[in-house]
Design a protein around this motif. Structure first.
Motif, PDB file in Angstrom:
ATOM      1  N   GLU A   1      35.421 -17.152  -1.314  1.00 12.54           N
ATOM      2  CA  GLU A   1      35.307 -15.709  -1.553  1.00 12.54           C
ATOM      3  C   GLU A   1      35.799 -14.900  -0.360  1.00 12.54           C
ATOM      4  O   GLU A   1      36.376 -13.826  -0.534  1.00 12.54           O
ATOM      5  N   GLN A   2      35.592 -15.389   0.857  1.00 18.90           N
ATOM      6  CA  GLN A   2      36.115 -14.683   2.029  1.00 18.90           C
ATOM      7  C   GLN A   2      37.644 -14.662   1.998  1.00 18.90           C
ATOM      8  O   GLN A   2      38.257 -13.626   2.246  1.00 18.90           O
ATOM      9  N   ILE A   3      38.241 -15.793   1.696  1.00 19.20           N
ATOM     10  CA  ILE A   3      39.704 -15.865   1.644  1.00 19.20           C
ATOM     11  C   ILE A   3      40.244 -14.986   0.517  1.00 19.20           C
ATOM     12  O   ILE A   3      41.291 -14.360   0.653  1.00 19.20           O
ATOM     13  N   ALA A   4      39.501 -14.906  -0.586  1.00 14.58           N
ATOM     14  CA  ALA A   4      39.943 -14.110  -1.739  1.00 14.58           C
ATOM     15  C   ALA A   4      39.588 -12.632  -1.598  1.00 14.58           C
ATOM     16  O   ALA A   4      39.782 -11.866  -2.542  1.00 14.58           O
ATOM     17  N   ASN A   5      39.048 -12.238  -0.432  1.00 12.41           N
ATOM     18  CA  ASN A   5      38.657 -10.842  -0.200  1.00 12.41           C
ATOM     19  C   ASN A   5      37.679 -10.333  -1.255  1.00 12.41           C
ATOM     20  O   ASN A   5      37.859  -9.251  -1.813  1.00 12.41           O
ATOM     21  N   ALA A   6      36.654 -11.120  -1.511  1.00  5.68           N
ATOM     22  CA  ALA A   6      35.626 -10.708  -2.475  1.00  5.68           C
ATOM     23  C   ALA A   6      34.939  -9.447  -1.961  1.00  5.68           C
ATOM     24  O   ALA A   6      34.920  -9.176  -0.757  1.00  5.68           O
ATOM     25  N   ASP A   7      34.356  -8.691  -2.887  1.00  6.65           N
ATOM     26  CA  ASP A   7      33.684  -7.458  -2.458  1.00  6.65           C
ATOM     27  C   ASP A   7      32.432  -7.794  -1.655  1.00  6.65           C
ATOM     28  O   ASP A   7      31.868  -8.878  -1.737  1.00  6.65           O
ATOM     29  N   ASP A   8      32.011  -6.827  -0.862  1.00  5.21           N
ATOM     30  CA  ASP A   8      30.891  -7.040   0.057  1.00  5.21           C
ATOM     31  C   ASP A   8      29.597  -7.394  -0.661  1.00  5.21           C
ATOM     32  O   ASP A   8      28.809  -8.189  -0.156  1.00  5.21           O
ATOM     33  N   ALA A   9      29.360  -6.809  -1.827  1.00  5.72           N
ATOM     34  CA  ALA A   9      28.121  -7.087  -2.553  1.00  5.72           C
ATOM     35  C   ALA A   9      28.038  -8.565  -2.933  1.00  5.72           C
ATOM     36  O   ALA A   9      26.974  -9.190  -2.819  1.00  5.72           O
ATOM     37  N   LYS A  10      29.149  -9.119  -3.357  1.00  7.70           N
ATOM     38  CA  LYS A  10      29.185 -10.537  -3.742  1.00  7.70           C
ATOM     39  C   LYS A  10      28.946 -11.424  -2.515  1.00  7.70           C
ATOM     40  O   LYS A  10      28.188 -12.393  -2.574  1.00  7.70           O
ATOM     41  N   LEU A  11      29.598 -11.089  -1.416  1.00 11.25           N
ATOM     42  CA  LEU A  11      29.416 -11.869  -0.191  1.00 11.25           C
ATOM     43  C   LEU A  11      28.005 -11.716   0.356  1.00 11.25           C
ATOM     44  O   LEU A  11      27.406 -12.697   0.811  1.00 11.25           O
ATOM     45  N   ASP A  12      27.452 -10.497   0.302  1.00  9.40           N
ATOM     46  CA  ASP A  12      26.095 -10.279   0.805  1.00  9.40           C
ATOM     47  C   ASP A  12      25.080 -11.106   0.021  1.00  9.40           C
ATOM     48  O   ASP A  12      24.148 -11.667   0.609  1.00  9.40           O
TER      49      ASP A  12
END
Length: 182
Positions: free
Chosen positions: A153-164
């Motif tokens: 997800e970091q490499i795919a530039n996932a949105d912050d809510a998903k990463l959080d």
């Protein structure tokens, strides 16, 4: 000379190959033999490749001694501690190079690589130690999978809510594993 265009008549019997064949085996017998052969080959392949049910002859789970369980738990917890230490060191390094600085890109790459290495390390240590207690093993597997997902997800530039949400889940699992390893 004779009048025959191709020479003299042959004295060999007709047809030129021996007597007619003897009685044939019934078709149903050939089918049974073919099916039995295929079943035997399939059983051999499945057995060799490990598709057959594995485990003890009693049908229960393999039992480990207290010493084996303790050694496995220690190995897995040591791997977890080493992986978490690496992640903590890397997190501190990342704080020194905020986004926008030239050093930020290598630090981000290092962080992602570190997460993958940590995930693979704890998972392979777990795989090498089957007597690990089930509660720790399940949480290590979940955390390892989550670390893989975070990297993706970091490499795919996932949105912050998903990463959080992934970070929160990672923190929860980390605390549970740390407590279980005490």
């Amino acid at each position: 000379m004779s009048n025959q265009p191709y020479g003299s008549p042959s004295s060999a019997p007709w047809p030129p190959y021996g007597p007619p064949p003897g009685p044939r085996a019934p078709r149903w017998l050939l089918v049974v033999v073919a099916i039995s052969t295929l079943a035997g080959v399939a059983g051999l392949v499945f057995g060799v490749l490990g598709f057959a049910r594995s485990g003890s002859s009693s049908g229960g789970e393999q039992q480990y001694s207290t010493t084996e369980v303790a050694a496995a738990k220690s190995a897995v917890c040591d791997a977890f501690a080493a992986a978490t230490n690496m992640i903590s060191v890397d997190k501190g390094r990342a704080a020194n190079f905020p986004p926008g600085t030239p050093e930020n890109l290598p630090v981000r790459v290092n962080t992602r690589l570190g997460l993958e290495v940590a995930s693979n390390y704890v998972r392979s240590t777990l795989d090498d130690n089957p007597p690990t207690p089930t509660d720790i093993a399940m949480k290590i597997k979940q955390l390892s999978n989550l670390w893989h997902l975070v990297t993706i997800e970091q490499i795919a530039n996932a949105d912050d809510a998903k990463l959080d949400a992934a970070y929160d889940e990672s923190t929860r699992l980390w605390k549970e594993i740390a407590d279980a390893c005490k």
